[in-house]
Design a protein around this motif. Sequence first.
Motif, PDB file in Angstrom:
ATOM      1  N   PRO A 340     -21.734 -22.795 -89.719  1.00 38.64           N
ATOM      2  CA  PRO A 340     -23.155 -23.134 -89.670  1.00 38.64           C
ATOM      3  C   PRO A 340     -23.663 -23.452 -88.266  1.00 38.64           C
ATOM      4  CG  PRO A 340     -21.909 -25.031 -90.399  1.00 38.64           C
ATOM      5  CD  PRO A 340     -20.921 -23.899 -90.283  1.00 38.64           C
ATOM      6  N   HIS A 341     -24.966 -23.258 -88.099  1.00 39.82           N
ATOM      7  CA  HIS A 341     -25.643 -23.716 -86.892  1.00 39.82           C
ATOM      8  C   HIS A 341     -25.670 -25.239 -86.886  1.00 39.82           C
ATOM      9  CE1 HIS A 341     -29.226 -24.450 -84.249  1.00 39.82           C
ATOM     10  NE2 HIS A 341     -28.587 -23.521 -83.545  1.00 39.82           N
ATOM     11  N   THR A 342     -25.734 -25.825 -85.721  1.00 39.57           N
ATOM     12  CA  THR A 342     -25.682 -27.288 -85.608  1.00 39.57           C
ATOM     13  C   THR A 342     -26.947 -27.969 -86.122  1.00 39.57           C
ATOM     14  OG1 THR A 342     -26.352 -26.958 -83.303  1.00 39.57           O
ATOM     15  CG2 THR A 342     -24.009 -27.383 -83.720  1.00 39.57           C
ATOM     16  N   GLU A 343     -28.074 -27.264 -86.148  1.00 36.76           N
ATOM     17  CA  GLU A 343     -29.329 -27.868 -86.609  1.00 36.76           C
ATOM     18  C   GLU A 343     -29.888 -27.177 -87.852  1.00 36.76           C
ATOM     19  OE1 GLU A 343     -31.986 -27.852 -83.312  1.00 36.76           O
ATOM     20  OE2 GLU A 343     -30.693 -29.114 -82.059  1.00 36.76           O
ATOM     21  N   VAL A 344     -29.770 -25.842 -87.889  1.00 38.86           N
ATOM     22  CA  VAL A 344     -30.260 -25.087 -89.050  1.00 38.86           C
ATOM     23  C   VAL A 344     -29.070 -24.889 -89.976  1.00 38.86           C
ATOM     24  CG1 VAL A 344     -31.538 -23.043 -89.800  1.00 38.86           C
ATOM     25  CG2 VAL A 344     -31.915 -23.973 -87.504  1.00 38.86           C
ATOM     26  N   ALA A 345     -28.886 -25.824 -90.898  1.00 41.54           N
ATOM     27  CA  ALA A 345     -27.602 -25.985 -91.579  1.00 41.54           C
ATOM     28  C   ALA A 345     -27.217 -24.820 -92.475  1.00 41.54           C
ATOM     29  CB  ALA A 345     -27.625 -27.271 -92.399  1.00 41.54           C
ATOM     30  N   ASN A 346     -28.191 -24.065 -92.979  1.00 44.50           N
ATOM     31  CA  ASN A 346     -27.839 -22.975 -93.898  1.00 44.50           C
ATOM     32  C   ASN A 346     -27.824 -21.613 -93.216  1.00 44.50           C
ATOM     33  OD1 ASN A 346     -30.644 -22.728 -93.607  1.00 44.50           O
ATOM     34  ND2 ASN A 346     -30.945 -22.022 -95.719  1.00 44.50           N
ATOM     35  N   PHE A 347     -27.884 -21.595 -91.895  1.00 47.12           N
ATOM     36  CA  PHE A 347     -27.739 -20.351 -91.126  1.00 47.12           C
ATOM     37  C   PHE A 347     -26.284 -20.261 -90.685  1.00 47.12           C
ATOM     38  CE2 PHE A 347     -27.785 -17.530 -87.516  1.00 47.12           C
ATOM     39  CZ  PHE A 347     -28.762 -16.592 -87.824  1.00 47.12           C
ATOM     40  N   ILE A 348     -25.565 -19.290 -91.247  1.00 49.53           N
ATOM     41  CA  ILE A 348     -24.118 -19.193 -91.051  1.00 49.53           C
ATOM     42  C   ILE A 348     -23.802 -18.033 -90.107  1.00 49.53           C
ATOM     43  CG2 ILE A 348     -21.888 -18.988 -92.215  1.00 49.53           C
ATOM     44  CD1 ILE A 348     -23.595 -21.431 -93.069  1.00 49.53           C
ATOM     45  N   PHE A 349     -23.073 -18.321 -89.055  1.00 44.25           N
ATOM     46  CA  PHE A 349     -22.659 -17.293 -88.096  1.00 44.25           C
ATOM     47  C   PHE A 349     -21.394 -16.586 -88.580  1.00 44.25           C
ATOM     48  CE2 PHE A 349     -24.889 -20.460 -85.510  1.00 44.25           C
ATOM     49  CZ  PHE A 349     -25.773 -19.661 -84.794  1.00 44.25           C
ATOM     50  N   LEU A 350     -21.358 -15.293 -88.347  1.00 47.24           N
ATOM     51  CA  LEU A 350     -20.163 -14.473 -88.572  1.00 47.24           C
ATOM     52  C   LEU A 350     -20.217 -13.394 -87.496  1.00 47.24           C
ATOM     53  CD1 LEU A 350     -17.714 -14.002 -90.422  1.00 47.24           C
ATOM     54  CD2 LEU A 350     -19.178 -12.646 -91.911  1.00 47.24           C
ATOM     55  N   ASN A 351     -20.027 -13.827 -86.249  1.00 45.29           N
ATOM     56  CA  ASN A 351     -20.428 -13.017 -85.101  1.00 45.29           C
ATOM     57  C   ASN A 351     -19.447 -13.092 -83.941  1.00 45.29           C
ATOM     58  OD1 ASN A 351     -23.424 -14.530 -86.001  1.00 45.29           O
ATOM     59  ND2 ASN A 351     -23.179 -12.328 -86.180  1.00 45.29           N
ATOM     60  N   GLY A 352     -19.636 -12.169 -82.991  1.00 43.31           N
ATOM     61  CA  GLY A 352     -19.012 -12.256 -81.673  1.00 43.31           C
ATOM     62  C   GLY A 352     -17.549 -11.902 -81.613  1.00 43.31           C
ATOM     63  N   PHE A 353     -17.102 -10.915 -82.397  1.00 35.25           N
ATOM     64  CA  PHE A 353     -15.660 -10.664 -82.500  1.00 35.25           C
ATOM     65  C   PHE A 353     -15.081  -9.906 -81.315  1.00 35.25           C
ATOM     66  CE2 PHE A 353     -17.199 -11.598 -86.701  1.00 35.25           C
ATOM     67  CZ  PHE A 353     -16.296 -12.570 -87.095  1.00 35.25           C
ATOM     68  N   SER A 354     -15.906  -9.361 -80.470  1.00 33.66           N
ATOM     69  CA  SER A 354     -15.484  -8.851 -79.160  1.00 33.66           C
ATOM     70  C   SER A 354     -14.366  -7.811 -79.242  1.00 33.66           C
ATOM     71  CB  SER A 354     -15.055 -10.018 -78.252  1.00 33.66           C
ATOM     72  OG  SER A 354     -16.080 -10.987 -78.166  1.00 33.66           O
ATOM     73  N   GLY A 355     -14.431  -6.952 -80.268  1.00 36.13           N
ATOM     74  CA  GLY A 355     -13.445  -5.893 -80.411  1.00 36.13           C
ATOM     75  C   GLY A 355     -12.321  -6.189 -81.376  1.00 36.13           C
ATOM     76  N   HIS A 356     -12.279  -7.405 -81.924  1.00 35.97           N
ATOM     77  CA  HIS A 356     -11.205  -7.789 -82.849  1.00 35.97           C
ATOM     78  C   HIS A 356     -11.666  -7.791 -84.299  1.00 35.97           C
ATOM     79  CE1 HIS A 356     -10.192 -10.461 -79.164  1.00 35.97           C
ATOM     80  NE2 HIS A 356      -9.661  -9.267 -79.017  1.00 35.97           N
ATOM     81  N   GLY A 357     -12.891  -7.348 -84.561  1.00 33.54           N
ATOM     82  CA  GLY A 357     -13.502  -7.583 -85.861  1.00 33.54           C
ATOM     83  C   GLY A 357     -12.775  -6.984 -87.040  1.00 33.54           C
ATOM     84  N   LEU A 358     -12.355  -5.732 -86.945  1.00 33.18           N
ATOM     85  CA  LEU A 358     -11.750  -5.095 -88.110  1.00 33.18           C
ATOM     86  C   LEU A 358     -10.501  -5.839 -88.547  1.00 33.18           C
ATOM     87  CD1 LEU A 358     -12.609  -2.420 -89.676  1.00 33.18           C
ATOM     88  CD2 LEU A 358     -10.465  -1.515 -88.790  1.00 33.18           C
TER      89      LEU A 358
END
Length: 402
Positions: A340-358
């Motif tokens: 989750p974001h530190t202030e917007v509690a229901n916004f969930i990150f699933l990001n930034g894998f920088s080439g390792h995502g799969l």
Amino acid sequence: MAQAPQHTNYDVIIVGGAIMGASTAWFLTDTPDFDGRVLVIERDPTYSACSTAHTNSCMRQQFSTELNVRISQFAADFVKNIRSYMGGDDRVPELGIRSFGYMYLADTDAFAETLRQNIHLQHAAGAATQLMTPEQIKAAYPFYNVDDIVLGSINTVDEGYWDGAAVFDWWRRQSRERGVEYIENEVVAMTRNPAGTRIESVTLASGEVIACGQIVNATGPRAARTAQMAGIDVPVEPRKRYSWVFKAEQPLDRDLPLTIDPSGVHVRENGGGTYQAGGHSDIDPAVDYDDFVMDHSIWENHVWPILATRIPQFEAIKVTSEWAGHYAMNTFDHNAILGPHTEVANFIFLNGFSGHGLQQSPAMGRGTAEWLTYGAFRSLDLSPFAYERLVTDRPILEKAVI
């Protein structure tokens, strides 16, 4: 053509239906304590331009942080036991890993020392990495030119090619059968509550306004654009990565590990006398989200000369296909941003894998599903990847980024 959703509110809206969104959706359906309504919104259901479609489809355990090692170990277990994980469904294929390994080649004492440090961590996590002297490399893989090499490292257990497309397909297929709704559409706006602490709804390109309990940003290289709709900044940008498949006039007499040359150029076995190479320009700027134009000079002036020097049999080769894809590069520390974001509690990150995502998608989808259900990671503690580290300036430095 844009599709309207079946309902006006959902417990979870996943923005982006490629590998991370699909993994999260499936793991939600596999979590006994979750019984909510899930909507996956994908702007291009052909997936032709997404990072998932342009991947090398390989996995490795040779990382410099224990958590990244364990994430890949779960991926290996999931792939090798996919039918069991998917409820014993006999339609699901039995998959494996073609473990030709990753071969890191170090040409300086400093790089060699990094390999030595990494192997202690990898062994502690249960990886089977081995260090190799130039003489040992030459004996095992006579085709390499190792004149400038100081040390190498390789792991031939659960490192190599796997069928990411099959896993992706079955995650989507089975989650749909279990009630997850996928639509072709695009989120164009998000609305916060008056206090600014939650996302109340999303607006679609087709005009519908959909209420949400929680929202997952699974939009790969477009993560920053998606976050900006919520008034949030995230340091993820598209970086162009080039791939070439080529045929060798004189194929190698044994499997080629995914070889990471000290230059950063990498090449691996592809089967049938063909090989796949990857690289990027020395100047590595962010690019437009829709920029997939090839730069042919990179092959002619950079990649091919390096391949031919490292593996002389690759002096006579013919490119059979080529493409440009995007890394979703986390410019802060080249690691995932999760939860989750530190202030917007229901916004969930699933990001930034920088080439390792799969290779990280099984563990990341499972962890995100756990967070959405329980408000905590249960199987593997992924909390070091929390957005909070960006706010407090505590990067996780992963040295083994290709």
